[in-house]
Design an enzyme around this catalytic site. Structure first.
Site, mmCIF file in Angstrom:
data_model
loop_
_atom_site.group_PDB
_atom_site.id
_atom_site.type_symbol
_atom_site.label_atom_id
_atom_site.label_comp_id
_atom_site.label_asym_id
_atom_site.label_seq_id
_atom_site.Cartn_x
_atom_site.Cartn_y
_atom_site.Cartn_z
ATOM 1 N N CYS A 133 2.178 -3.221 2.081
ATOM 2 C CA CYS A 133 2.197 -3.390 0.580
ATOM 3 C C CYS A 133 3.781 -3.239 0.409
ATOM 4 O O CYS A 133 4.041 -1.859 0.164
ATOM 5 C CB CYS A 133 1.266 -2.451 0.102
ATOM 6 S SG CYS A 133 1.527 -2.508 -2.060
ATOM 7 N N CYS A 136 3.889 -0.890 -2.934
ATOM 8 C CA CYS A 136 3.480 0.436 -2.805
ATOM 9 C C CYS A 136 4.620 1.266 -2.219
ATOM 10 O O CYS A 136 4.794 2.369 -2.465
ATOM 11 C CB CYS A 136 2.194 0.680 -1.897
ATOM 12 S SG CYS A 136 0.801 -0.453 -2.617
ATOM 13 N N ASP A 137 5.277 0.584 -1.172
ATOM 14 C CA ASP A 137 6.030 1.673 -0.206
ATOM 15 C C ASP A 137 7.440 1.140 -0.185
ATOM 16 O O ASP A 137 8.377 1.860 0.509
ATOM 17 C CB ASP A 137 5.365 1.435 1.422
ATOM 18 C CG ASP A 137 4.132 2.026 1.200
ATOM 19 O OD1 ASP A 137 3.820 3.011 0.544
ATOM 20 O OD2 ASP A 137 3.237 1.574 2.107
#
Length: 315
Positions: A133, A136-137
């Protein structure tokens, strides 16, 4: 023994926990049913920086806080693996490996899982440079070199997204051309930060000092073994919903995702679906929480439409 509840939430990720909070706060009896620890994929997330209210919080810590909130109005947590659901109109029977549950409302929050490439280093480096992701990261890899494995829409979209943060992005694909939509391909080809490696069979995610250092692959044309240096490896070879127990309910599309309306209702009255198990574009903690709040309130509204006789059958 058959256990009886007004609402059974299947899945204890952020969406399921939020649904349980809303439903139990409406004075409904609620069970949260999961085969593992509460929190879902949050427990595998080292640091969360995009959840409102926290500059940064560890995934397991956010799981603990959400669980405590979700159970403070009486919701109970139950362990079990769901095998199937019977629709009997005003009541549903949930069959698990550890007994059955009878309920008026089922809220499905089982999520989805990313397909793995199954090479050495993938599992070991998950959360330490291996990610599924970019939203997300990606922020953890500012001004660093990263690799994206895959050639479909998600791989190319996320690769373009990463160029806003990373120093460079190398897209590694096992074929000689991308499978993504042409408009996405055009954006990627025009982006100076994106490089491409074609006809590559990924062999390993390499690491140094406990962090990802690169992606080792075999060039299918020459047979040579090569390494793309990278601090992060983002893998996009597909995602699949966890919906096997619900095949007989008639609520799945051709790809096994659950379709709902904006009230999180499926085609079966009294059955709702939330979070990553739904067909949606953005799979985030915040979107799952939003779904859960809606479903928890709609569960209360649905139960109000049932007659006293219907409720007596369930109780």
């Amino acid at each position: 023994m058959m256990k009886n509840y007004d609402v059974v939430v299947i899945g204890a990720g952020p969406g399921g926990l939020t649904a349980a909070l809303y439903a139990s706060r409406a004075n409904l009896s609620v069970a949260i049913l999961d085969r593992g620890i509460y929190g879902g994929q949050m427990n595998n997330t080292a640091e969360i920086e995009n959840y409102p209210g926290f500059d940064s919080i560890l995934g397991p810590d956010l799981s603990e806080k959400m669980y405590n909130s979700s159970t403070r109005f009486g919701a109970t947590f139950e362990y079990g693996t769901v095998e199937s659901i019977e629709d009997k109109g005003s009541k549903k029977i949930i069959h698990t490996d550890d007994g059955d549950y009878e309920t008026s409302v089922v809220i499905i929050a089982t999520g989805s899982q990313y397909k793995k490439i199954g090479v050495p280093g993938e599992e070991e480096m998950s959360g330490r440079g291996v990610s599924y992701c970019a939203v997300c990261d990606g922020a953890f890899f500012k001004n660093q070199d990263v690799a994206v494995i895959g050639g479909g829409d998600s791989a190319v979209e996320e690769g373009v997204y990463l160029t806003q943060l990373a120093k460079s992005v190398t897209i590694i694909h096992r074929r000689d051309q991308l499978r993504a939509q042409k408009i996405l391909q055009d954006r990627a080809f025009k982006n100076d930060k994106i490089n491409f490696v074609w006809n590559a069979d990924v062999e390993e995610i390499t690491s140094e000092d406990g962090k990802v250092s690169g992606v080792k692959y075999v060039d299918k044309e020459t047979g040579d073994e090569k390494v793309v240096p990278a601090s992060g490896a983002f893998i996009y070879v597909g995602i699949q919903p966890m919906t096997d127990p619900f095949q007989d309910l008639g609520i799945l599309d051709s790809e096994n995702w659950i379709e709902t309306n904006d009230k999180m209702e499926t085609s079966v009255p009294g059955v709702y679906a939330i979070g990553d198990v739904r067909k949606k574009d953005l799979r985030q903690i915040t979107t799952a929480v939003g779904d859960g709040g809606i479903a928890g309130q709609e569960a209360f509204n649905y139960i109000q439409t049932l007659s006293d006789a219907d409720l007596a059958d369930v109780k």
